[in-house]
Write a protein that holds these residues in place. Structure first.
Motif, mmCIF file in Angstrom:
data_model
loop_
_atom_site.group_PDB
_atom_site.id
_atom_site.type_symbol
_atom_site.label_atom_id
_atom_site.label_comp_id
_atom_site.label_asym_id
_atom_site.label_seq_id
_atom_site.Cartn_x
_atom_site.Cartn_y
_atom_site.Cartn_z
ATOM 1 N N ALA A 141 -4.996 6.458 -2.105
ATOM 2 C CA ALA A 141 -4.021 5.391 -1.874
ATOM 3 C C ALA A 141 -4.154 4.303 -2.931
ATOM 4 C CB ALA A 141 -4.200 4.801 -0.481
ATOM 5 N N ILE A 142 -3.067 3.568 -3.118
ATOM 6 C CA ILE A 142 -3.033 2.445 -4.061
ATOM 7 C C ILE A 142 -2.711 1.196 -3.249
ATOM 8 C CG2 ILE A 142 -2.048 1.554 -6.209
ATOM 9 C CD1 ILE A 142 -0.833 4.455 -6.521
ATOM 10 N N GLU A 143 -3.446 0.120 -3.501
ATOM 11 C CA GLU A 143 -3.248 -1.104 -2.719
ATOM 12 C C GLU A 143 -3.106 -2.303 -3.645
ATOM 13 O OE1 GLU A 143 -5.168 -3.349 1.197
ATOM 14 O OE2 GLU A 143 -6.046 -1.482 0.426
ATOM 15 N N SER A 155 -6.140 -1.938 -6.311
ATOM 16 C CA SER A 155 -7.247 -0.999 -6.090
ATOM 17 C C SER A 155 -6.707 0.380 -5.762
ATOM 18 C CB SER A 155 -8.156 -1.495 -4.961
ATOM 19 O OG SER A 155 -7.397 -1.735 -3.784
ATOM 20 N N TYR A 156 -7.432 1.424 -6.167
ATOM 21 C CA TYR A 156 -6.994 2.808 -5.940
ATOM 22 C C TYR A 156 -8.221 3.706 -5.894
ATOM 23 C CZ TYR A 156 -7.277 2.343 -11.054
ATOM 24 O OH TYR A 156 -7.691 2.052 -12.332
ATOM 25 N N ASP A 157 -8.166 4.727 -5.039
ATOM 26 C CA ASP A 157 -9.323 5.598 -4.823
ATOM 27 C C ASP A 157 -8.982 7.078 -4.906
ATOM 28 O OD1 ASP A 157 -7.806 5.974 -2.576
ATOM 29 O OD2 ASP A 157 -9.262 5.141 -1.163
ATOM 30 N N ILE A 217 0.839 -1.211 0.000
ATOM 31 C CA ILE A 217 0.000 0.000 0.000
ATOM 32 C C ILE A 217 0.866 1.249 0.000
ATOM 33 C CG2 ILE A 217 -0.207 0.042 2.543
ATOM 34 C CD1 ILE A 217 -3.117 1.056 2.083
ATOM 35 N N GLU A 263 -3.040 7.944 -13.021
ATOM 36 C CA GLU A 263 -4.349 7.323 -13.213
ATOM 37 C C GLU A 263 -4.368 6.479 -14.489
ATOM 38 O OE1 GLU A 263 -7.098 7.217 -11.470
ATOM 39 O OE2 GLU A 263 -6.820 8.693 -9.889
ATOM 40 N N SER A 276 0.498 5.793 -0.708
ATOM 41 C CA SER A 276 -0.354 6.939 -1.023
ATOM 42 C C SER A 276 -0.058 7.455 -2.423
ATOM 43 C CB SER A 276 -0.132 8.064 -0.006
ATOM 44 O OG SER A 276 1.152 8.646 -0.184
ATOM 45 N N TYR A 277 -1.022 8.157 -3.013
ATOM 46 C CA TYR A 277 -0.837 8.773 -4.326
ATOM 47 C C TYR A 277 0.346 9.731 -4.294
ATOM 48 C CZ TYR A 277 -4.799 7.350 -7.263
ATOM 49 O OH TYR A 277 -5.651 6.657 -8.077
ATOM 50 N N LEU A 279 -2.465 3.282 -13.836
ATOM 51 C CA LEU A 279 -3.235 2.375 -12.981
ATOM 52 C C LEU A 279 -4.380 1.730 -13.756
ATOM 53 C CD1 LEU A 279 -3.339 4.504 -9.698
ATOM 54 C CD2 LEU A 279 -2.076 2.375 -10.064
#
Length: 489
Positions: free
Chosen positions: A70-72, A65-67, A27, A45, A29-30, A48
């Motif tokens: 954060a990217i996981e 996954s990313y929101d 994990i 983006e 962060s952006y 990803l």
């Protein structure tokens, strides 16, 4: 040359995203990822989204996954970063060009553009990029062929298929009866034992050699010069006789240089076992370039470590690895960096300490000067052999390090004494080369750690005594580490 050189820029970024996530517990962060990649949020983006599309083929084995914050990354137990690299490389056009060249030896622009389904301009661009990386190998794709010294061509293909392409696939497809017989014949004729891992290397090399042996217009100019001191070498003589006899069975005419090529390979890579190599070392010409440098570097290492003489088996092991390093420096150009150089060097420094890395550089400079090798910036062979020198020095350090016996003798209430002794043992456990325990009067120690000056004279016999200022303080730990280093020299 790096593995990433076979990928496009956006693919390298995507691989970097995976790698960064793996190194950060899955994990990140952006903000941290943007700082690491030096790109805009929109570009991240896009990368990803591209990754999400690619990993869809892996079903539930890889999930990213990313929101926007954060990217996981999640991966199954069967997946690794190596699988992801392999997946990206399998779609590389540059990889297809090298594979096509190996299979067919030459190509026409029209045929290859049709095969790869790309335009002529795209093909020329890919070839230009490949040539910029092949330069350090002394090779070039020109007029539809891979041109250069024959030894270098085979060496490049060996590195390519062993480290980048899937070697198991090539071995499975091309390891026919003739190849198996060649390996067996070489083992019997040379009277050596080839263990499974070494057999795999040799099998791959022979597959490449079989593909190239009938190729016309092979270039041996540099190889002939390098082999002059080895024309009477006992191992070369055996290889020479075996190669000529073997190919005569199949009515294949081969040049004398075919034996030279196999001789260089046998010494440059772990094919012979350490025991078989030792038997050869006893009879080889000690004045030949590689043997002479082996001796000089070995003596330099012994003097540096202030050894009277290393143990017999360690000395044998040292010469075994030195010959591999020096043979590669003598015969070959270029390498494929399968590890991140700076990361590996940083890890090596943690193991051997900062002082041994400059010493390794000194050894490398001595070797390259001896062989008149030009140290070109970003020369992968030079960089990789430096790492091998550092690894060898680490190995020698580990094997020559005496285990330091340390006793902890704290003067305080029993409860505190037991607790703090255990905590101190836990704190010092990562230090290699020590045996640490609660002090026992009946035992002999090299170092005793205590918190009070003893009123009994010579209570600890000949042991060195260190009085702790503050148990587990950074100052005390640093000083203890220095004492351990001193006791080891």
């Amino acid at each position: 040359m790096k593995v990433e050189h076979f990928l496009e820029k956006n693919e390298v970024r995507e691989i970097t995203i995976f790698k960064k996530l793996v190194l950060n517990n899955g994990i990140l962060s952006y903000i941290d990822m943007l700082d690491h990649l030096s790109i805009s949020k929109a570009s991240l983006e896009n990368d990803l989204d591209s990754i999400t599309s690619r990993v869809a083929d892996f079903d539930t084995q890889i999930k990213i996954s990313y929101d926007g914050q954060a990217i996981e990354l999640e991966m199954s137990d069967e997946m690794s970063l190596q699988h992801i690299y392999r997946f990206y490389l399998s779609q590389s056009i540059k990889m297809e060009i090298i594979n096509f060249l190996f299979k067919h030896h030459e190509f026409s622009i029209t045929k290859l553009t049709q095969k790869l389904a790309i335009s002529e301009s795209s093909l020329f661009r890919k070839i230009k990029e490949l040539n910029s990386y092949l330069k350090e190998f002394g090779l070039k794709i020109r007029n539809g062929q891979l041109q250069g010294e024959e030894l270098q061509i085979r060496y490049f293909y060996f590195q390519f298929y062993y480290y980048i392409e899937d070697k198991s696939t090539l071995i499975t497809k091309r390891s026919d009866t003739q190849i198996i017989q060649t390996v067996d014949s070489l083992e019997k004729f040379l009277q050596v034992t080839i263990v499974p891992e070494n057999r795999e290397r040799l099998t791959l090399w022979l597959i490449i050699s079989k593909s190239r042996v009938s190729h016309k217009s092979k270039l041996y100019k540099q190889l002939r010069k390098q082999m002059q001191p080895y024309m009477k070498d006992p191992l070369y003589h055996r290889v020479h006789v075996m190669i000529l006899r073997y190919y005569s069975r199949y009515s294949i005419e081969v040049d004398e240089e075919e034996a030279m090529i196999h001789f260089a390979f046998l010494l440059a890579f772990p094919i012979l076992t350490e025991e078989d190599f030792h038997e050869y070392r006893l009879i080889r010409d000690r004045h030949a370039p590689i043997a002479s440098l082996d001796t000089y570097i070995a003596e330099t290492i012994i003097i540096h470590f202030k050894f009277r003489r290393p143990p017999y088996m360690l000395e044998r092991d040292m010469y075994y690895h030195l010959t591999h390093i020096h043979t590669r420096l003598y015969f070959f150009k270029g390498d494929i960096e399968i590890y991140e150089y700076e990361e590996m060097l940083a890890k090596e420094k943690q193991i051997v300490g900062k002082n041994l890395v400059p010493f390794a550089r000194t050894l490398l400079t001595t070797s390259t000067d001896k062989f008149l090798t030009t140290e070109v910036k970003d020369n992968s062979l030079i960089k990789m052999e430096l790492l091998k020198y550092v690894s060898l020095l680490a190995l020698i350090s580990f094997k020559m390090t005496t285990v330091i016996q340390i006793g902890i003798d704290l003067k305080m209430d029993d409860l505190y004494k037991e607790t703090l002794t255990e905590l101190l043992k836990q704190k010092m456990r990562p230090i290699s080369g020590i045996q640490i325990e609660r002090y026992q009067p009946s035992k002999v120690y090299d170092l005793v750690l205590t918190n009070e000056v003893s009123i009994e004279e010579n209570q600890y016999d000949e042991a060195r005594v260190y009085i702790l200022s503050e148990i587990m303080s950074s100052f005390d730990m640093m000083t203890i580490y220095k004492i351990i280093q001193e006791l080891n020299t």
